[in-house]
Design an enzyme around this catalytic site. Structure first.
Site, PDB file in Angstrom:
ATOM      1  CB  THR A  55      -6.311  -1.134   7.776  1.00  0.00           C
ATOM      2  OG1 THR A  55      -5.957   0.256   8.432  1.00  0.00           O
ATOM      3  CG2 THR A  55      -7.466  -1.561   7.496  1.00  0.00           C
ATOM      4  CB  SER A  63       2.358   0.796   8.658  1.00  0.00           C
ATOM      5  OG  SER A  63       1.689   1.976   7.687  1.00  0.00           O
ATOM      6  CB  SER A  64       1.507   5.556  10.623  1.00  0.00           C
ATOM      7  OG  SER A  64       0.820   5.831  11.681  1.00  0.00           O
ATOM      8  CB  THR A  82      -2.064   0.491   2.451  1.00  0.00           C
ATOM      9  OG1 THR A  82      -2.759   0.649   3.650  1.00  0.00           O
ATOM     10  CG2 THR A  82      -2.444  -1.001   2.645  1.00  0.00           C
ATOM     11  CD  GLN A 110       8.313  18.746  -5.725  1.00  0.00           C
ATOM     12  OE1 GLN A 110       7.408  19.876  -6.598  1.00  0.00           O
ATOM     13  NE2 GLN A 110       9.186  19.881  -5.064  1.00  0.00           N
TER      14      GLN A 110
END
Ligand code: ASN
Length: 351
Positions: free
Chosen positions: A14, A63-64, A100, A289
């Site tokens: 971004t 970055s995905s 990010t 988790q």
């Protein structure tokens, strides 16, 4: 401060994005845009910034879309810049501008690949584009430059929202907040205080286990599409589905995200699937988790099965640190015992 300049590596995210009819897309022309943004700082702040060069990846990405092959390329570029073979220049430190969404994964992977690095690698990005109203991009860039100019910082760190964190301990924590990252099991390495970068004593890798530079740059791209899978348990999880994933020939390791302090259902079929994969030399590890706290496998009877199946403890590692470590170890020509030994040994302050 060292006289050598810093290098900014721009990978996308971004930070450099521009609007399009499909929404935000990675943008170019970054060197000019960075200089234009820094020119808006007050003159005394601008004058106290370190010198830097800019290198942009040929195709900046959201970055995905990053994969282990991108982590490998990034580490390779940094290693070349470190030894002067990138452009003949010697750099005192590095800033990586990254999206990010998977920043924490790349930062963790860089830490394993650039073991023992004796200068700063500061990864940053932003929640809003550089030119957007109220953007956090310029603040993050300025802090990253100031932290990367500190020779005492000798590891891969993440500068975001005025805080500096160990890269291999960091997670994206908030989809929008300016302080969008956290390191739930490790304190801040530093902070920007009154506009100045402050490193907290005793928290950096230099004070712990940095060791000599010993980069490990294995070929992640050769591992295939999914060398390591991530399995988050859910109530009612199907042993047959887990078995299908683990039986796949391309899968060489698995990160299990189990309950609480290290528990899983006492389902013989599930434990058999795990033990079978371990027995074939696949690297299996478990973390909790819960976002905070370590696993302690075997503290409850419900965790004994994991231990008996040969599942390693991931202690208090983040999912990003544990999975990238499994990929890193799987990519190297190590025997199974050595891979298991290295997984439970802290290599770069990750556990
Ligand atoms: N989708 C963006 C990326 O990770 C998100 C960001 O950078 N804030 O590239």
């Amino acid at each position: 401060m060292n006289d050598a300049p810093l290098l900014i590596l721009y990978t996308g995210g971004t930070f450099g994005m521009r609007e399009s009819e499909r929404g935000l897309v990675p943008g170019g022309d970054i060197e000019r845009r960075i200089h234009a943004a820094l020119a808006t700082l007050a003159p005394e702040r601008r004058a106290s910034l370190p010198e830097f060069g800019v290198h942009a990846t040929p195709r900046p990405i959201d970055s995905s879309a990053a994969t282990p092959a991108d982590w490998q390329t990034l580490a390779g570029t940094l290693a070349a810049a470190y030894d002067g073979s990138l452009d003949g220049c010697h750099y005192a430190g590095f800033i990586v501008i990254h999206g990010t969404d998977t920043l924490a994964w790349s930062a963790a992977s860089l830490a394993y690949q650039l073991q023992g690095i004796d200068r700063p690698v500061v990864v940053t990005g932003s929640q809003r584009p550089l030119e957007a109203e109220g953007s956090d991009a310029l603040d993050n860039l300025e802090s990253a430059l100031r932290f990367a100019a500190l020779p005492q910082l000798q590891e891969v760190a993440v500068a975001f929202g005025g805080a500096l964190r160990r890269g291999v301990r960091t997670r994206k924590w908030d989809t929008r907040a300016a302080d969008g990252f956290a390191s739930p099991n490790y304190p801040l390495l530093g902070e920007v205080v009154d506009g100045h970068p402050v490193l907290y004593p005793g928290r950096g890798l230099d004070a712990q286990q940095r060791g000599l530079p010993r980069f490990e740059l294995p070929d992640y791209a050769a591992l295939g599409a999914a060398p390591v899978v991530r399995l988050v348990l859910w109530p009612g999880i199907s042993a047959a589905l887990v078995a299908r994933w683990l039986e796949d020939d391309t899968v060489q390791g698995a990160l299990l995200e189990v309950w609480g302090s290290g528990n899983c259902p006492e389902d013989p079929a599930l434990l058999e699937a795990l033990a079978g994969a371990s027995g074939e030399g696949k690297l299996l590890a478990a973390i909790s988790q819960c976002p905070q706290g370590p696993v302690s496998i075997g503290a409850y009877a419900a965790g004994q099965g994991l231990r008996d199946a040969g599942v390693l403890s991931g202690a208090d590692m983040t999912p990003e640190a544990a999975l990238t470590k499994l990929v890193h170890l799987t990519a190297q020509p190590l025997d199974v015992a050595e891979r298991r030994r290295r997984f439970v040994t802290p290599l770069v302050g990750e556990r």
